[in-house]
Write an enzyme that holds these catalytic residues in place. Structure first.
Site, PDB file in Angstrom:
ATOM      1  N   PRO A  27       6.035   9.535   2.804  1.00  0.00           N
ATOM      2  CA  PRO A  27       7.076   9.474   2.047  1.00  0.00           C
ATOM      3  C   PRO A  27       6.642  10.308   0.757  1.00  0.00           C
ATOM      4  CG  PRO A  27       6.462   7.421   2.818  1.00  0.00           C
ATOM      5  CD  PRO A  27       5.520   8.306   3.301  1.00  0.00           C
ATOM      6  N   SER A  36       1.747  10.239   3.220  1.00  0.00           N
ATOM      7  CA  SER A  36       2.249  10.470   2.005  1.00  0.00           C
ATOM      8  C   SER A  36       2.317  11.892   1.828  1.00  0.00           C
ATOM      9  CB  SER A  36       1.263   9.794   0.839  1.00  0.00           C
ATOM     10  OG  SER A  36       1.852  10.319  -0.495  1.00  0.00           O
ATOM     11  N   GLY A  65       7.289  -3.848  -0.822  1.00  0.00           N
ATOM     12  CA  GLY A  65       7.455  -2.634  -0.242  1.00  0.00           C
ATOM     13  C   GLY A  65       8.023  -2.003   1.029  1.00  0.00           C
ATOM     14  N   TYR A  97      -7.101   9.589  -4.123  1.00  0.00           N
ATOM     15  CA  TYR A  97      -5.818   9.117  -3.398  1.00  0.00           C
ATOM     16  C   TYR A  97      -5.392  10.395  -2.716  1.00  0.00           C
ATOM     17  CZ  TYR A  97      -1.343   7.719  -2.127  1.00  0.00           C
ATOM     18  OH  TYR A  97      -0.078   7.291  -1.373  1.00  0.00           O
ATOM     19  N   ASN A 104       0.789   0.466   7.558  1.00  0.00           N
ATOM     20  CA  ASN A 104       1.380   0.615   6.516  1.00  0.00           C
ATOM     21  C   ASN A 104       0.597   0.288   5.393  1.00  0.00           C
ATOM     22  OD1 ASN A 104       3.767   0.703   4.432  1.00  0.00           O
ATOM     23  ND2 ASN A 104       3.173  -1.409   4.208  1.00  0.00           N
ATOM     24  N   GLU A 153       6.047  -1.253  -5.535  1.00  0.00           N
ATOM     25  CA  GLU A 153       5.035  -1.811  -6.382  1.00  0.00           C
ATOM     26  C   GLU A 153       3.918  -0.581  -6.457  1.00  0.00           C
ATOM     27  OE1 GLU A 153       3.544  -5.472  -5.123  1.00  0.00           O
ATOM     28  OE2 GLU A 153       5.567  -6.608  -5.444  1.00  0.00           O
ATOM     29  N   PHE A 154       3.935   0.390  -5.852  1.00  0.00           N
ATOM     30  CA  PHE A 154       2.905   1.529  -5.931  1.00  0.00           C
ATOM     31  C   PHE A 154       2.515   1.714  -7.056  1.00  0.00           C
ATOM     32  CE2 PHE A 154       1.548   6.014  -5.933  1.00  0.00           C
ATOM     33  CZ  PHE A 154       0.636   5.985  -4.889  1.00  0.00           C
ATOM     34  N   VAL A 191      -7.382  -5.723   5.334  1.00  0.00           N
ATOM     35  CA  VAL A 191      -7.857  -4.779   6.269  1.00  0.00           C
ATOM     36  C   VAL A 191      -9.258  -4.070   5.951  1.00  0.00           C
ATOM     37  CG1 VAL A 191      -5.340  -4.144   6.734  1.00  0.00           C
ATOM     38  CG2 VAL A 191      -6.747  -2.750   4.894  1.00  0.00           C
TER      39      VAL A 191
END
Length: 255
Positions: free
Chosen positions: A185, A142, A17, A155, A89, A191-192, A63
């Protein structure tokens, strides 16, 4: 953009992505890269591709694991030890459920990666940026960090946290020579949705049907714009959506 050549960029979530598109664009413009991700085979493949045009170092870690993060960053060879740009990211969405039907494991995954992972990586890299009085941190947020939508609960909460951290970092680092900004964005075809829907490709494809969503390259272009501004200019907070998206819940699907 000769002044950008040979700068070192550290990109998390580089195996797909937006992260992958950003790595490719940076490589094309002569930046040295530290690309990070959990999927080792993808990292190797991307490294082989980009090594044809620039110097690349790979770090394979999660992470969510603070010890892994610190160990990976401490392992950087001298030629990659001075990081100029950090692209935070790595992130994901798991599930799309009402709060009463949500899966706590999904909640943990989103909060651990989207919030704590961003913190762990930033904390490990910041001392060097502060010491050199120079650096640029781009946090990938986002539109979900700007507004909440039904079933987006946790989320959205995680991305609201990124928004708050972006503002807080910018305040805390003011006067230290480190730029901090967020790119937020809207709907981007990556692939989100496949990850969110646990690998259900058909359901994921429907998210992007009947309109023209953003592509990963579009966001990479915006990131490149942000990191190439003059030293006195900081893109603090930027939201980008496709033409057909007006908000998280209003999308023109008549095309």
């Amino acid at each position: 953009m000769n002044y950008m050549k040979n700068k070192i960029a550290f990109i998390t979530g580089a195996t797909s992505g937006i992260g992958m598109a950003t790595a490719r664009l940076f490589a094309e413009n002569g930046l040295k890269l530290i690309i990070c991700g959990r999927r080792e085979e993808r990292l190797k493949a991307l490294s082989q591709e980009l090594s044809k045009v620039t110097e690349v170092h790979t770090l394979n870690f999660d992470v969510r694991n603070r010890k892994e993060v610190n160990k990976a960053i401490e392992s950087l060879p001298e030629q990659f030890s001075i990081i100029d740009i950090l692209i935070n990211n790595a992130g994901n969405a798991h599930g799309l459920d009402t709060i009463d039907q949500g899966n706590p494991e999904d909640w943990d995954a989103m909060l651990d990666i989207n919030v704590k992972g961003l913190l762990y990586v930033t904390k490990a890299i910041l001392p060097q940026m502060i010491a050199q009085e120079s650096g640029h941190i781009i946090n990938i947020g986002s539109t979900a960090g700007k507004e909440v939508y039904p079933k987006g609960n946790v989320y959205c909460a995680s991305k609201h946290a990124v928004d708050a951290l972006n503002q807080g970092m910018r305040m805390d680092l003011n006067g230290k020579g480190v730029k901090v900004g967020a790119i937020n964005p809207g709907l981007v075809e990556t692939e989100f949705s496949k990850v969110r829907f646990k690998g259900d490709s058909k359901r994921a494809e429907k998210v992007y049907q009947d309109f023209t969503p953003l592509k990963a390259n579009d966001i990479a272009d915006v990131i490149w714009f942000a990191v190439t501004r003059p030293p006195h200019v900081n893109i603090a907070d930027l939201t980008v959506m496709c033409l057909d998206q007006a908000s998280s819940t209003i999308v023109n699907k008549n095309n």
